[in-house]
Design a protein around this motif. Structure first.
Motif, mmCIF file in Angstrom:
data_model
loop_
_atom_site.group_PDB
_atom_site.id
_atom_site.type_symbol
_atom_site.label_atom_id
_atom_site.label_comp_id
_atom_site.label_asym_id
_atom_site.label_seq_id
_atom_site.Cartn_x
_atom_site.Cartn_y
_atom_site.Cartn_z
ATOM 1 N N ILE A 22 19.721 30.141 -85.950
ATOM 2 C CA ILE A 22 19.722 28.784 -85.405
ATOM 3 C C ILE A 22 19.846 27.794 -86.554
ATOM 4 O O ILE A 22 19.325 28.032 -87.644
ATOM 5 C CB ILE A 22 18.446 28.498 -84.586
ATOM 6 N N PRO A 23 20.545 26.682 -86.348
ATOM 7 C CA PRO A 23 20.645 25.677 -87.408
ATOM 8 C C PRO A 23 19.304 24.982 -87.589
ATOM 9 O O PRO A 23 18.580 24.725 -86.617
ATOM 10 C CB PRO A 23 21.711 24.714 -86.878
ATOM 11 N N ASP A 43 16.577 21.619 -83.249
ATOM 12 C CA ASP A 43 16.645 21.112 -81.875
ATOM 13 C C ASP A 43 17.527 22.019 -81.040
ATOM 14 O O ASP A 43 18.716 22.216 -81.350
ATOM 15 C CB ASP A 43 17.173 19.678 -81.874
ATOM 16 N N LEU A 44 16.949 22.568 -79.977
ATOM 17 C CA LEU A 44 17.616 23.588 -79.191
ATOM 18 C C LEU A 44 17.760 23.147 -77.740
ATOM 19 O O LEU A 44 16.909 22.408 -77.204
ATOM 20 C CB LEU A 44 16.818 24.896 -79.243
ATOM 21 N N ALA A 45 18.796 23.622 -77.093
ATOM 22 C CA ALA A 45 18.968 23.501 -75.639
ATOM 23 C C ALA A 45 18.755 24.886 -75.052
ATOM 24 O O ALA A 45 19.543 25.814 -75.317
ATOM 25 C CB ALA A 45 20.356 22.968 -75.297
ATOM 26 N N LEU A 46 17.691 25.068 -74.287
ATOM 27 C CA LEU A 46 17.269 26.403 -73.863
ATOM 28 C C LEU A 46 17.470 26.592 -72.366
ATOM 29 O O LEU A 46 17.234 25.678 -71.560
ATOM 30 C CB LEU A 46 15.796 26.619 -74.218
ATOM 31 N N GLY A 49 14.678 32.294 -69.642
ATOM 32 C CA GLY A 49 14.823 33.655 -70.125
ATOM 33 C C GLY A 49 14.168 33.830 -71.484
ATOM 34 O O GLY A 49 13.405 32.976 -71.946
ATOM 35 N N THR A 50 14.449 34.937 -72.111
ATOM 36 C CA THR A 50 13.890 35.246 -73.434
ATOM 37 C C THR A 50 14.944 34.983 -74.493
ATOM 38 O O THR A 50 16.090 35.430 -74.353
ATOM 39 C CB THR A 50 13.413 36.704 -73.509
ATOM 40 N N LYS A 51 14.530 34.263 -75.545
ATOM 41 C CA LYS A 51 15.484 33.950 -76.618
ATOM 42 C C LYS A 51 14.851 34.280 -77.957
ATOM 43 O O LYS A 51 13.680 33.960 -78.209
ATOM 44 C CB LYS A 51 15.882 32.475 -76.581
ATOM 45 N N THR A 56 17.110 31.353 -91.076
ATOM 46 C CA THR A 56 17.666 32.205 -92.123
ATOM 47 C C THR A 56 17.696 31.494 -93.471
ATOM 48 O O THR A 56 17.493 30.283 -93.568
ATOM 49 C CB THR A 56 19.091 32.628 -91.758
ATOM 50 N N LYS A 57 17.976 32.301 -94.512
ATOM 51 C CA LYS A 57 18.193 31.818 -95.878
ATOM 52 C C LYS A 57 16.992 31.021 -96.395
ATOM 53 O O LYS A 57 17.138 29.997 -97.061
ATOM 54 C CB LYS A 57 19.470 30.978 -95.970
#
Length: 532
Positions: A22-23, A43-46, A49-51, A56-57
């Motif tokens: 994810i960014p 900031d996510l649009a969900l 369900g399971t995510k 990273t990095k």
């Protein structure tokens, strides 16, 4: 020269792919004395369900036990497992390493271009040399036949000479630049080796499992503590004696080599010590016992060779031991505006505050030890800030005076600053009389009398307050006596060790004189130590 970097570039190519990445960006950083607390946001649009979401990095110095996850938004989410693991990359991700790699590539390209220029210049030089080789025979024949004249010959020879000189000049310039490129590449190579140790290809990633009960937007926040970051307090003090003010600029000197850049972050500098833990230490029993006695050599009592006490120019007394000041649990400085702290860029000075404070200026003269008059300033910390112990650069106006160090100064406490020599006030100390008194044939005593004169003059255009220090000797032997002490004017204070202080307010152009006299009496034939 290009070949020397083939191995170095081998691990600077290609990247790593992550599933469920994810960014994210760093939004805020709290820097401590030896580490930093970093907060990343995504900031996510969900959907329901399971995510599985993976940051990273992340820096290899991230402390796994410090990882915290929280979130909020229109989505209804239950945060599940959090997994932290090491990842071995096929490329170095440190932004500073990437920057240095790009610099190397530019230098390599420039060096290749210069090498091509040298090849062209060499061809031109060889062509001119070939002309010079065949020219004598050809020119002789043409002159004999009358096909060229002397003027044309002269111009031809001048052309060959100028072109040859021009080629040599450009060649020298190119070789000099290539030598400079070589030095720059050596320096970059050394820095790269420092920034790319054995663990340079190691990063960390954090994966969090989200159970989305209701779809919507979600602000996910990851925080962690990492090493390779620190800050120190540093100061700039500017004195303005004519205005009777002192400007104190309070900086935090921040540096980090975490491998991630902090760009556009909210920065906090903290005095907390997270490395010390939150639990108070416990005492262990303090047992005493005896050991077999040993014969100890008796210490030899040493008598000082100099009877005169050491004078502290600023306080005139032995300074107290350092103290640790506590204001609550810690002090946090929230820095105004968004800041950029890049990994590996070295120390960066961040302004905490700049304050203009009223100050009391005074002068100190110790003419026995120094022919100069020293300016001091005393200022009260009337700010809400705790001034922590740190290095300081001192200025009088725009003139740099020197470096110093200040201790912890809490609000409402006072700070004393030594500002160096002021040439606007003159002081001179002279021995005006030394007289050895002749005693009778049968006398068992000898006497030596001394008279000193101290002269001061204020060349400034304003009144000044000055403290002048001198001393009379103090006998450490009952056979040595100090007699006939005559001091004018009367001193303002006297210490038991014989140090005297006069305090004056001197008007512009005013002169002052101090006279100090005494007699030293001692047994005949025994010259006391410390006499001068």
């Amino acid at each position: 020269m290009v070949k020397r970097f083939i191995l170095l570039f081998a691990f600077l190519i290609a990247g790593a792919a992550y599933s469920n990445e994810i960014p994210s960006k760093v939004s805020s950083v709290t820097v401590y004395s030896d580490r930093a607390l970093v907060t990343r946001i995504s900031d996510l649009a969900l959907n329901v369900g399971t995510k599985s979401c993976t940051f990273t990095k992340l820096p290899a110095s991230l402390i796994e036990s410090s990882v915290r996850i929280k979130g909020a938004g229109t989505a209804l989410v239950r945060i599940g497992d959090v997994d932290v693991r090491n990842v071995h990359l096929s490329t170095v991700q440190d932004p500073r390493v990437v920057e240095l790699k790009n610099k190397i590539q530019k230098l390599v390209d420039e060096d290749q271009g210069l090498e091509d220029q040298l090849a062209v210049l060499k061809s031109r030089e060889e062509f001119l040399k070939s002309i010079k080789l065949v020219a004598p025979t050809e020119i002789s024949q043409q002159l004999y036949r009358g096909k060229i004249n002397i003027s044309t010959l002269r111009l031809t020879l001048e052309f060959i000479g100028k072109e040859t000189e021009k080629i040599k000049t450009v060649t020298r310039s190119i070789k000099k630049r290539r030598e400079e490129i070589e030095r720059q590449m050596d320096a970059i190579e050394k820095e790269l080796l420092e920034l790319t140790p054995k663990k340079a290809l190691e990063k960390k990633q954090v994966t969090v499992e989200l159970e989305v009960i209701k779809a919507g937007n979600y602000h996910l926040e990851l925080s962690y503590i990492l090493r390779d970051a620190s800050w120190l307090p540093v100061y700039e003090i500017r004195a303005y004696p004519e205005e009777e003010t002192l400007e104190l600029a309070y900086f935090g000197e921040v540096k980090q080599k975490s491998g991630e850049n902090w760009q556009g972050v909210n920065l906090v500098l903290s005095t907390a010590r997270p490395a010390l833990g939150a639990v108070a230490p416990k005492l262990s029993p303090w047992y005493l016992n005896t050991i077999p006695s040993r014969k100890m050599a008796r210490p030899v009592e040493k008598q000082s060779r100099n009877m005169m006490a050491q004078i502290d120019l600023e306080t005139m007394e032995i300074p107290p031991p350092s103290q640790v000041l506590t204001t609550g649990l810690s002090v946090n400085f929230a820095i105004t505006g968004l800041k950029n702290i890049l990994s590996g860029e070295g120390s960066k000075k961040i302004l905490i505050t700049r304050e203009r404070l009223p100050a009391k200026f005074s002068y100190v003269a110790v003419p026995k030890l120094s022919p100069h008059v020293y300016l001091n300033a005393q200022v009260e910390n009337s700010t809400e800030y705790l001034f922590l112990s740190g290095k300081t650069n001192i200025f009088i106006g725009t003139d740099f005076v020197g470096k110093s160090h200040i201790g912890n100064i809490p609000p409402r406490d006072s700070l004393k600053v030594s500002l160096g020599v002021d040439e606007g006030i003159k002081v001179e100390r002279k021995l005006v009389q030394k007289f050895k008194e002749k005693t009778g044939l049968f006398s068992k005593k000898e006497k030596v009398s001394y008279i000193y004169r101290i002269e001061l003059q204020n060349f400034k255009s304003r009144p000044i307050e000055i403290n002048v220090y001198d001393q009379i000797p103090v006998s450490q032997n009952k056979e040595i006596e100090i007699k006939d002490v005559a001091i004018s004017p009367q001193f303002s204070s006297k210490q038991e060790n014989g140090i005297l202080r006069w305090q004056f307010v001197m008007q512009p152009k005013e002169k002052k004189k101090i006279t100090l006299g005494f007699t030293v009496q001692y047994p005949r034939g025994r010259v006391p130590t410390g006499i001068f």
